[in-house]
Design a protein around this motif. Structure first.
Motif, PDB file in Angstrom:
ATOM      1  N   ARG A   1       0.831  -1.158  -0.045  1.00 45.57           N
ATOM      2  CA  ARG A   1       0.056   0.026   0.054  1.00 45.57           C
ATOM      3  C   ARG A   1       0.725   1.383   0.192  1.00 45.57           C
ATOM      4  NH1 ARG A   1      -4.236  -0.350   4.818  1.00 45.57           N
ATOM      5  NH2 ARG A   1      -5.002   1.550   3.726  1.00 45.57           N
ATOM      6  N   PRO A   2       0.283   2.568  -0.153  1.00 44.77           N
ATOM      7  CA  PRO A   2       1.210   3.681  -0.417  1.00 44.77           C
ATOM      8  C   PRO A   2       1.607   4.055   1.243  1.00 44.77           C
ATOM      9  CG  PRO A   2      -0.629   3.793  -1.776  1.00 44.77           C
ATOM     10  CD  PRO A   2      -1.257   2.711  -1.013  1.00 44.77           C
ATOM     11  N   GLY A   3       2.871   4.275   0.951  1.00 48.80           N
ATOM     12  CA  GLY A   3       3.567   4.539   2.442  1.00 48.80           C
ATOM     13  C   GLY A   3       3.785   3.693   3.387  1.00 48.80           C
ATOM     14  N   ARG A   4       3.368   2.003   2.939  1.00 51.36           N
ATOM     15  CA  ARG A   4       3.332   1.052   3.659  1.00 51.36           C
ATOM     16  C   ARG A   4       4.702   0.211   3.406  1.00 51.36           C
ATOM     17  NH1 ARG A   4      -1.189   0.682   6.650  1.00 51.36           N
ATOM     18  NH2 ARG A   4      -2.418   2.490   6.809  1.00 51.36           N
ATOM     19  N   GLY A   5       5.148  -0.799   4.268  1.00 49.05           N
ATOM     20  CA  GLY A   5       6.150  -1.858   3.811  1.00 49.05           C
ATOM     21  C   GLY A   5       5.284  -2.944   2.780  1.00 49.05           C
ATOM     22  N   ALA A   6       6.310  -3.634   1.959  1.00 48.52           N
ATOM     23  CA  ALA A   6       5.815  -4.679   1.079  1.00 48.52           C
ATOM     24  C   ALA A   6       5.582  -5.888   2.112  1.00 48.52           C
ATOM     25  CB  ALA A   6       6.962  -5.084   0.362  1.00 48.52           C
ATOM     26  N   MET A   7       4.376  -6.615   1.637  1.00 52.14           N
ATOM     27  CA  MET A   7       3.954  -7.744   2.473  1.00 52.14           C
ATOM     28  C   MET A   7       3.765  -8.867   1.745  1.00 52.14           C
ATOM     29  SD  MET A   7       1.251  -6.040   5.439  1.00 52.14           S
ATOM     30  CE  MET A   7       1.790  -4.829   6.496  1.00 52.14           C
ATOM     31  N   ASP A   8       3.717 -10.120   2.116  1.00 57.40           N
ATOM     32  CA  ASP A   8       3.313 -11.494   1.449  1.00 57.40           C
ATOM     33  C   ASP A   8       1.714 -11.176   1.497  1.00 57.40           C
ATOM     34  OD1 ASP A   8       5.564 -12.193   0.978  1.00 57.40           O
ATOM     35  OD2 ASP A   8       5.810 -13.422   2.636  1.00 57.40           O
ATOM     36  N   ALA A   9       0.963 -11.832   0.473  1.00 57.08           N
ATOM     37  CA  ALA A   9      -0.491 -11.755   0.429  1.00 57.08           C
ATOM     38  C   ALA A   9      -1.076 -12.091   1.693  1.00 57.08           C
ATOM     39  CB  ALA A   9      -0.824 -12.482  -0.708  1.00 57.08           C
ATOM     40  N   ASP A  10      -0.890 -12.922   2.477  1.00 54.44           N
ATOM     41  CA  ASP A  10      -1.659 -13.466   3.451  1.00 54.44           C
ATOM     42  C   ASP A  10      -1.565 -12.461   4.660  1.00 54.44           C
ATOM     43  OD1 ASP A  10      -2.063 -15.934   2.315  1.00 54.44           O
ATOM     44  OD2 ASP A  10      -0.592 -16.978   3.698  1.00 54.44           O
ATOM     45  N   ALA A  11      -0.328 -11.847   4.917  1.00 52.54           N
ATOM     46  CA  ALA A  11      -0.148 -10.644   5.817  1.00 52.54           C
ATOM     47  C   ALA A  11      -1.056  -9.450   5.310  1.00 52.54           C
ATOM     48  CB  ALA A  11       1.514 -10.385   6.072  1.00 52.54           C
ATOM     49  N   PHE A  12      -0.855  -9.311   4.136  1.00 53.07           N
ATOM     50  CA  PHE A  12      -1.428  -7.937   3.544  1.00 53.07           C
ATOM     51  C   PHE A  12      -3.078  -8.056   3.734  1.00 53.07           C
ATOM     52  CE2 PHE A  12      -3.875  -5.602  -0.023  1.00 53.07           C
ATOM     53  CZ  PHE A  12      -3.008  -4.537   0.032  1.00 53.07           C
ATOM     54  N   LEU A  13      -3.769  -9.250   3.473  1.00 56.07           N
ATOM     55  CA  LEU A  13      -5.117  -9.399   3.532  1.00 56.07           C
ATOM     56  C   LEU A  13      -5.663  -9.286   4.910  1.00 56.07           C
ATOM     57  CD1 LEU A  13      -5.625 -12.524   0.960  1.00 56.07           C
ATOM     58  CD2 LEU A  13      -5.982  -9.653   0.793  1.00 56.07           C
ATOM     59  N   ARG A  14      -4.691  -9.714   5.983  1.00 56.54           N
ATOM     60  CA  ARG A  14      -5.117  -9.450   7.436  1.00 56.54           C
ATOM     61  C   ARG A  14      -5.479  -7.854   7.684  1.00 56.54           C
ATOM     62  NH1 ARG A  14      -1.605 -13.983   8.139  1.00 56.54           N
ATOM     63  NH2 ARG A  14       0.046 -12.530   8.832  1.00 56.54           N
ATOM     64  N   GLY A  15      -4.821  -6.940   6.973  1.00 59.77           N
ATOM     65  CA  GLY A  15      -4.933  -5.538   7.412  1.00 59.77           C
ATOM     66  C   GLY A  15      -5.681  -5.040   6.256  1.00 59.77           C
ATOM     67  N   TYR A  16      -6.154  -5.528   5.314  1.00 55.37           N
ATOM     68  CA  TYR A  16      -6.471  -4.696   3.905  1.00 55.37           C
ATOM     69  C   TYR A  16      -7.479  -5.981   3.287  1.00 55.37           C
ATOM     70  CZ  TYR A  16      -7.153  -1.332   0.053  1.00 55.37           C
ATOM     71  OH  TYR A  16      -7.574  -0.613  -0.742  1.00 55.37           O
ATOM     72  N   PRO A  17      -8.662  -6.431   3.822  1.00 57.29           N
ATOM     73  CA  PRO A  17      -9.344  -7.595   3.305  1.00 57.29           C
ATOM     74  C   PRO A  17     -10.019  -7.166   1.934  1.00 57.29           C
ATOM     75  CG  PRO A  17     -10.266  -6.949   5.448  1.00 57.29           C
ATOM     76  CD  PRO A  17      -9.298  -5.842   5.075  1.00 57.29           C
ATOM     77  N   LEU A  18      -9.695  -8.201   1.299  1.00 58.16           N
ATOM     78  CA  LEU A  18     -10.232  -8.257  -0.159  1.00 58.16           C
ATOM     79  C   LEU A  18     -11.003  -9.579  -0.462  1.00 58.16           C
ATOM     80  CD1 LEU A  18      -7.303  -6.781  -2.277  1.00 58.16           C
ATOM     81  CD2 LEU A  18      -9.221  -5.647  -1.821  1.00 58.16           C
TER      82      LEU A  18
END
Length: 306
Positions: free
Chosen positions: A282-299
């Motif tokens: 996400r803009p201004g955030r660190g890169a994440m693997d998809a599983d971790a990304f979805l925990r904070g940004y559900p799709l």
């Protein structure tokens, strides 16, 4: 090395640095390094020298950073006064006029990151990945006024696997270019004119080139993600943000283009097949693997992505 040559080096980005270091280590006399002027960078927007400029300072070499050289007669005269055997050019970023090209005794030799005449232009490494080329490489050419049309001195080839990325190819070709330019200066091989047949052009990239269009086949989008990393970056809009895709791979699945599919992984339907997104940012955030990304940004499944 059979002969110590008096050279100018003209380059700017990281790609050019291995060649500069190799020429210096080989004992050539580098009379001057030309690089793009320092530009604002970082949060503080401080004037920052480009990678070649920084490397030249580290090596104790004189540096010039003209903003333009095409019509600057004073720059032409200063360049001619260097009394060069040759100039080595590697992704310098400025157009060189005829007075510059003709000043060195052996001309200006360009380290071009493609197998010319394929992928003339500013973004040959990206183009090779984007178009699924089976191989890439470096061509050492003697520059003329046309865009990457000059006669060729040496080539080196590297095969491209199905998961090749621009970042990986960049580093491989930078090292190859450094080795080939040493050979070209040492061996002084005959110049071979480029054939026009098979010539292609790789234009300078913009941010828009990273946009993922879900109506395209998954294989094409996979290639775009690999080609646009690290710059300009592959992305898609969602809500008020642009989400960057750092890694992905084709996957089975069908649905409306841009639809998030059900399953344990973040998989998006495309015009043909589906694309599994494995690393995002996400803009201004660190890169994440998809599983971790979805925990904070559900799709959730059924979400339509822009």
């Amino acid at each position: 090395m059979t002969e110590r040559l008096r050279l100018a080096f003209m380059g700017s980005p990281d790609f050019s640095v291995p060649a500069l270091r190799a020429l210096h280590a080989a004992g050539h006399e580098i009379a001057c390094v030309y690089a793009q002027p320092p530009r604002p960078a970082g949060r503080g927007q401080q004037e920052t020298p480009c990678p070649v400029h920084r490397a030249a300072l580290e090596l104790g070499l004189p540096v010039r950073t003209p903003a333009r050289v095409k019509r600057d007669t004073a720059e032409h005269e200063a360049f001619a006064a260097l009394d060069l055997d040759a100039a080595v050019v590697a992704a310098y970023g400025l157009i060189l006029p005829l007075p510059i090209l003709e000043a060195p005794r052996r001309g200006c030799l360009n380290i071009h990151a493609s197998l010319l005449p394929r992928w003339r232009g500013a973004a040959p490494i990206h183009a090779a990945i984007l178009h699924g080329d089976a191989e890439s490489g470096v061509t050492i050419m003697r520059m003329e006024e046309g865009l990457d049309t000059g006669p060729m001195l040496l080539k080196g080839t590297v095969p491209l696997g199905p998961r090749a990325t621009t970042a990986e190819l960049h580093d491989a070709l930078a090292g190859m270019g450094a080795n080939l330019i040493l050979r070209a200066l040492d061996e002084n091989p005959p110049a071979i004119p480029q054939p026009e047949e098979g010539a292609t052009y790789a234009p300078k990239l913009t941010k828009a080139d990273g946009l993922l269009d879900w109506s395209q086949p998954a294989a094409s989008l996979d290639a775009r993600v690999r080609a646009m990393n690290p710059w300009p970056g592959a992305y898609f809009p969602h809500g008020r943000e642009s989400l960057r895709v750092l890694a992905a791979e084709p996957a089975p699945g069908t649905g409306a283009p841009g639809e998030v599919l059900a399953g344990p992984a973040l998989t998006v339907a495309c015009g043909e097949g589906a694309l599994r997104l494995t690393r995002l940012q996400r803009p201004g955030r660190g890169a994440m693997d998809a599983d971790a990304f979805l925990r904070g940004y559900p799709l959730p499944p059924g979400t339509r992505l822009g």
